[in-house]
Structures are given as C-alpha cells and as structure tokens.
Design an enzyme around this catalytic site. Structure first.
Site, PDB file in Angstrom:
ATOM      1  N   ARG A  44      21.289   6.029  41.451  1.00  0.00           N
ATOM      2  CA  ARG A  44      22.029   4.773  41.661  1.00  0.00           C
ATOM      3  C   ARG A  44      22.944   4.954  42.877  1.00  0.00           C
ATOM      4  O   ARG A  44      24.068   5.440  42.739  1.00  0.00           O
ATOM      5  CB  ARG A  44      22.858   4.432  40.417  1.00  0.00           C
ATOM      6  CG  ARG A  44      22.028   4.350  39.156  1.00  0.00           C
ATOM      7  CD  ARG A  44      22.860   4.004  37.930  1.00  0.00           C
ATOM      8  NE  ARG A  44      22.089   4.250  36.727  1.00  0.00           N
ATOM      9  CZ  ARG A  44      21.136   3.440  36.256  1.00  0.00           C
ATOM     10  NH1 ARG A  44      20.863   2.312  36.872  1.00  0.00           N
ATOM     11  NH2 ARG A  44      20.459   3.753  35.167  1.00  0.00           N
ATOM     12  N   CYS A  48      19.751  -0.433  34.360  1.00  0.00           N
ATOM     13  CA  CYS A  48      19.442  -1.129  35.619  1.00  0.00           C
ATOM     14  C   CYS A  48      19.529  -2.643  35.439  1.00  0.00           C
ATOM     15  O   CYS A  48      20.001  -3.359  36.334  1.00  0.00           O
ATOM     16  CB  CYS A  48      18.045  -0.765  36.111  1.00  0.00           C
ATOM     17  SG  CYS A  48      17.870   0.975  36.510  1.00  0.00           S
TER      18      CYS A  48
HETATM   19  C1  BEZ Z   1      18.183   2.680  32.754  1.00  0.00           C
HETATM   20  O1  BEZ Z   1      18.496   2.440  31.607  1.00  0.00           O
HETATM   21  O2  BEZ Z   1      18.399   1.882  33.669  1.00  0.00           O
HETATM   22  C2  BEZ Z   1      17.546   3.992  33.074  1.00  0.00           C
HETATM   23  C3  BEZ Z   1      17.898   5.088  32.340  1.00  0.00           C
HETATM   24  C4  BEZ Z   1      17.297   6.308  32.625  1.00  0.00           C
HETATM   25  C5  BEZ Z   1      16.358   6.403  33.640  1.00  0.00           C
HETATM   26  C6  BEZ Z   1      16.052   5.306  34.400  1.00  0.00           C
HETATM   27  C7  BEZ Z   1      16.653   4.074  34.121  1.00  0.00           C
END
Ligand code: BEZ
Length: 219
Positions: free
Chosen positions: A131, A54
């Site tokens: 996403r 993110c």
């Molecule tokens: C992330 O790295 O953004 C992420 C990965 C898994 C679950 C939620 C966020």
C-alpha cells in the site's frame, strides 16, 4: 535475472522527479507526463481487487474525492490486477455500497509501473503491490511517500492532512510542526543572519520558544 532484481528494487525517493510511464486505466490510457497537468497527484497502490482492506481504502478515496478536488489534486490508483478485474470490482462495490471509484485505476498487469515506483516489496509480498502513496507536485516531483503493509489500511485524514501541509508549506514558505492541521500555527524557518534573528526577537506577533523555534499564525 540480474536486471529483474534491479527493477524490483527501483525506489524513487522524495525530491526525485516521478518516473514517466504509459498505462491502461479504468478511465482509458494515460501517459503520466501528460496526466493532470498543473495539478498535484496522489498516486496509490493497493494489493488486490476484491479484497476487504483494499475495498475500504478505495472507498475512502472515492468518498473523499471532493476534498482532493478542492486541493487541486487528481487521484490515481494502481494494482497489478487486469482491467477486467478492476471494472468488475468497481461495478461490484457500486452495486453493493453505492460508492463509485470515480478516478483512474491503473491495470499494471505486467508490473511495469509497480517496479518503477518500488511498490513491489518481495519480503512483504511476492504477488502484490504494497500500500504505497506517492504525493507528486505539479512539476511532477515526488514530495512525500508512504508505504503500508498488506494488513494495515491507510488513514485518509493523514493523507489529506499531509497533502494540505505540503501545499501550505510551499505557498507560505513555512514548515509544519507535529500534528499540524489547517488553522494551526506554522513554524517560521530558522534565521540565516544576525539581522533576521534580531528581527524575530523584536517581533511581538510571533510565538517564540527561542530564536530557533518560532511559530506564527497564517493570515
Ligand atoms: C486486503 O484485505 O485488502 C488484503 C489483505 C491481504 C492481502 C491483500 C489484500
């Protein structure tokens, strides 16, 4: 229970008007129907603040914000984190990398907006939005939707390419072929009458594979 199930599964589709809502964001409260009047909106959700993928994605939006501005487009982020988490994360990323998330991020702590837009997809995650990217035109109609899972970040080149393709298609009443990017030939919509078909057969400026697959340069 029944109502909750229905809300979770609300999925606006391409061509639908974007559902209206009010929300708290990092830039203050917004009412969506009054937000970014006469502009395109790219609204995107991320699973959680202070997470690695993110952070790269939000930084991507921030770094390329000027390109969205040039396309008359406002950015609007969202996650189901609190406003305090958002503020802390924005400040943390700015301090660590110098990148500033200079666009509103919705704190959808009650999941109202995520449910309204089908961003909660419980078989992927019961605790976070996927996403999602919604491309919304100046009439507030949803024109394109992308969904990515939690473990794969989006592609900023493709988001900008798709936005420019939508806008170019609207402006010139043409369609965009595979991998179209600015400067490439575009597809002339198929003819609707025999006269239109003959006109295009006679037009030497067009690239004709056959009468139904015709490309041209945009002037
Ligand atoms: C992330 O790295 O953004 C992420 C990965 C898994 C679950 C939620 C966020």
């Amino acid at each position: 229970m029944e109502l909750q199930e229905t809300q979770v599964n609300t999925m606006p589709r391409i061509g639908d008007m974007a559902p209206d809502f009010e929300a708290v964001t990092t830039k203050g409260k917004i009412k969506f129907s009054d937000f970014a009047k006469d502009k395109w909106i790219v609204m995107f959700s991320h699973p959680a603040d202070f997470t690695p993928v993110c952070t790269t994605e939000m930084s991507g939006f921030a770094i390329r914000k000027g390109e969205f501005d040039a396309l008359n487009t406002e950015l609007l982020g969202l996650s189901i984190d609190s406003i305090h988490a958002h503020l802390g994360w924005v400040n943390n990323v700015k301090q660590n990398t110098g990148v500033y998330f200079d666009f509103p991020i919705i704190a959808d702590i009650d999941m109202k907006v995520s449910k309204l837009y089908g961003m909660l997809q419980p078989n992927e995650s019961e605790t976070a939005a996927v996403r999602a990217v919604f491309f919304i035109d100046p009439t507030k109609k949803i024109r394109l939707i992308m969904y990515y899972p939690l473990n794969v970040g989006r592609n900023m080149d493709e988001i900008l390419r798709a936005l420019e393709a939508l806008q170019t298609s609207d402006k010139f009443k043409v369609a965009m072929p595979l991998d179209w990017k600015k400067g490439d030939k575009v597809i002339v919509p198929p003819p609707k009458t025999l006269d239109e078909m003959q006109q295009r057969i006679d037009d030497d400026s067009l690239e004709k594979i056959d009468f139904y697959l015709v490309k041209k340069d945009l002037k």
